[in-house]
Design a protein around this motif. Structure first.
Motif, mmCIF file in Angstrom:
data_model
loop_
_atom_site.group_PDB
_atom_site.id
_atom_site.type_symbol
_atom_site.label_atom_id
_atom_site.label_comp_id
_atom_site.label_asym_id
_atom_site.label_seq_id
_atom_site.Cartn_x
_atom_site.Cartn_y
_atom_site.Cartn_z
ATOM 1 N N PHE A 75 0.823 -1.234 0.043
ATOM 2 C CA PHE A 75 0.095 0.141 0.014
ATOM 3 C C PHE A 75 0.891 1.404 -0.135
ATOM 4 C CE2 PHE A 75 -2.576 -3.354 1.686
ATOM 5 C CZ PHE A 75 -3.686 -3.334 1.112
ATOM 6 N N VAL A 76 0.570 2.162 -0.867
ATOM 7 C CA VAL A 76 1.203 3.327 -0.909
ATOM 8 C C VAL A 76 0.359 4.580 -1.182
ATOM 9 C CG1 VAL A 76 2.946 4.839 -2.428
ATOM 10 C CG2 VAL A 76 3.212 2.187 -2.347
ATOM 11 N N THR A 77 0.794 5.435 -0.172
ATOM 12 C CA THR A 77 -0.121 6.722 -0.371
ATOM 13 C C THR A 77 0.879 7.796 -0.390
ATOM 14 O OG1 THR A 77 -1.797 6.055 1.209
ATOM 15 C CG2 THR A 77 -1.533 8.491 0.780
ATOM 16 N N ALA A 78 0.935 8.499 -1.579
ATOM 17 C CA ALA A 78 1.810 9.985 -1.763
ATOM 18 C C ALA A 78 1.201 11.121 -1.890
ATOM 19 C CB ALA A 78 2.748 9.457 -2.957
ATOM 20 N N ILE A 79 1.694 12.079 -1.459
ATOM 21 C CA ILE A 79 0.953 13.522 -1.539
ATOM 22 C C ILE A 79 2.145 14.333 -2.363
ATOM 23 C CG2 ILE A 79 0.138 15.620 -0.479
ATOM 24 C CD1 ILE A 79 -1.523 13.137 0.162
ATOM 25 N N PHE A 80 1.831 14.993 -3.425
ATOM 26 C CA PHE A 80 2.600 15.797 -4.109
ATOM 27 C C PHE A 80 2.129 17.287 -4.112
ATOM 28 C CE2 PHE A 80 2.811 11.534 -6.084
ATOM 29 C CZ PHE A 80 4.136 11.353 -6.148
ATOM 30 N N SER A 81 3.082 18.366 -3.770
ATOM 31 C CA SER A 81 2.595 19.433 -3.747
ATOM 32 C C SER A 81 2.785 20.132 -5.232
ATOM 33 C CB SER A 81 3.262 20.318 -2.822
ATOM 34 O OG SER A 81 4.719 20.295 -3.164
ATOM 35 N N THR A 82 2.010 21.103 -5.748
ATOM 36 C CA THR A 82 2.300 21.576 -6.988
ATOM 37 C C THR A 82 1.880 23.329 -7.079
ATOM 38 O OG1 THR A 82 -0.325 21.270 -7.132
ATOM 39 C CG2 THR A 82 0.960 19.554 -7.986
ATOM 40 N N PRO A 83 3.126 23.801 -6.364
ATOM 41 C CA PRO A 83 3.002 25.304 -6.420
ATOM 42 C C PRO A 83 3.366 25.957 -7.908
ATOM 43 C CG PRO A 83 4.871 24.556 -5.393
ATOM 44 C CD PRO A 83 4.134 23.075 -6.023
ATOM 45 N N LEU A 84 2.987 26.968 -8.034
ATOM 46 C CA LEU A 84 3.379 27.885 -9.043
ATOM 47 C C LEU A 84 4.622 28.823 -8.871
ATOM 48 C CD1 LEU A 84 -0.062 29.418 -10.497
ATOM 49 C CD2 LEU A 84 1.137 27.244 -11.156
ATOM 50 N N ASP A 85 5.637 28.641 -9.737
ATOM 51 C CA ASP A 85 6.859 29.591 -9.678
ATOM 52 C C ASP A 85 6.339 30.998 -10.111
ATOM 53 O OD1 ASP A 85 6.947 29.530 -12.258
ATOM 54 O OD2 ASP A 85 8.632 28.239 -12.514
ATOM 55 N N ASN A 86 7.370 31.929 -9.983
ATOM 56 C CA ASN A 86 7.197 33.416 -10.377
ATOM 57 C C ASN A 86 6.877 33.707 -11.662
ATOM 58 O OD1 ASN A 86 8.008 34.065 -7.931
ATOM 59 N ND2 ASN A 86 10.247 34.381 -8.279
ATOM 60 N N MET A 87 7.179 32.577 -12.573
ATOM 61 C CA MET A 87 6.762 32.698 -14.053
ATOM 62 C C MET A 87 5.514 31.976 -14.289
ATOM 63 S SD MET A 87 9.273 34.120 -15.351
ATOM 64 C CE MET A 87 9.310 33.988 -16.929
ATOM 65 N N GLY A 88 4.746 31.412 -13.355
ATOM 66 C CA GLY A 88 3.309 30.786 -13.503
ATOM 67 C C GLY A 88 3.506 29.423 -13.820
ATOM 68 N N HIS A 89 4.588 28.904 -14.119
ATOM 69 C CA HIS A 89 5.010 27.416 -14.355
ATOM 70 C C HIS A 89 4.686 26.470 -12.953
ATOM 71 C CE1 HIS A 89 7.642 29.360 -17.314
ATOM 72 N NE2 HIS A 89 6.564 28.814 -17.959
ATOM 73 N N THR A 90 4.007 25.737 -13.055
ATOM 74 C CA THR A 90 3.773 24.338 -12.241
ATOM 75 C C THR A 90 4.973 23.619 -11.804
ATOM 76 O OG1 THR A 90 1.271 24.489 -12.632
ATOM 77 C CG2 THR A 90 2.129 22.630 -11.289
ATOM 78 N N SER A 91 5.385 23.393 -10.601
ATOM 79 C CA SER A 91 6.444 22.251 -10.442
ATOM 80 C C SER A 91 5.716 21.367 -9.490
ATOM 81 C CB SER A 91 7.242 22.964 -9.300
ATOM 82 O OG SER A 91 7.279 23.586 -8.347
ATOM 83 N N VAL A 92 6.344 20.181 -9.288
ATOM 84 C CA VAL A 92 5.918 19.141 -8.588
ATOM 85 C C VAL A 92 6.839 18.463 -7.724
ATOM 86 C CG1 VAL A 92 4.701 16.769 -8.731
ATOM 87 C CG2 VAL A 92 4.342 18.317 -10.637
ATOM 88 N N SER A 93 6.590 18.459 -6.366
ATOM 89 C CA SER A 93 7.518 17.940 -5.607
ATOM 90 C C SER A 93 6.679 17.010 -4.369
ATOM 91 C CB SER A 93 8.262 19.273 -5.004
ATOM 92 O OG SER A 93 7.343 19.852 -4.023
#
Length: 114
Positions: free
Chosen positions: A77-95
């Motif tokens: 069983f795996v549960t993972a949470i990824f944040s998806t903030p926007l950078d200053n240029m409006g691009h989405t990053s995933v961590s």
């Protein structure tokens, strides 16, 4: 990559080598992705399994043996949470914010000369 090393047991050391490791089967019978408002993405995998084949050999001061092996891991069983903030240029990053993994059963079969 291959795994090798030694472990100390009682009267001596056991030298081991595990090579030609291949994941042969992966099953995800239950997987889902959902959005978490204001946070990101949640990935949930339930009751997954995998099978790994390998060569192995061990050596001690008293004997040596080698052969083929299969490891079957189930009830994963795996549960993972990824944040998806926007950078200053409006691009989405995933961590990856958090990850929790549990496994229920591990079955190891070693076939060798002994």
């Amino acid at each position: 990559p291959d795994l090798s090393g030694y472990e100390k047991f009682g009267l001596g050391n056991v030298k081991y080598n595990i090579s030609r490791i291949h994941v042969t089967v992966v099953e995800f019978p239950s997987a889902s992705i959902s959005l978490i408002p204001g946070t990101g993405i949640k990935l949930a995998i339930g009751n997954a399994s995998l099978t790994v084949d390998m060569n192995w050999n061990i050596r001690t001061w008293m004997f040596k043996d080698s052969g083929r092996g299969t490891v079957y891991i189930s009830k994963v069983f795996v549960t993972a949470i990824f944040s998806t903030p926007l950078d200053n240029m409006g691009h989405t990053s995933v961590s990856l914010t958090s990850c929790r993994t549990t496994s229920g059963d591990i079955d190891i079969k070693l076939n060798g000369k002994s």
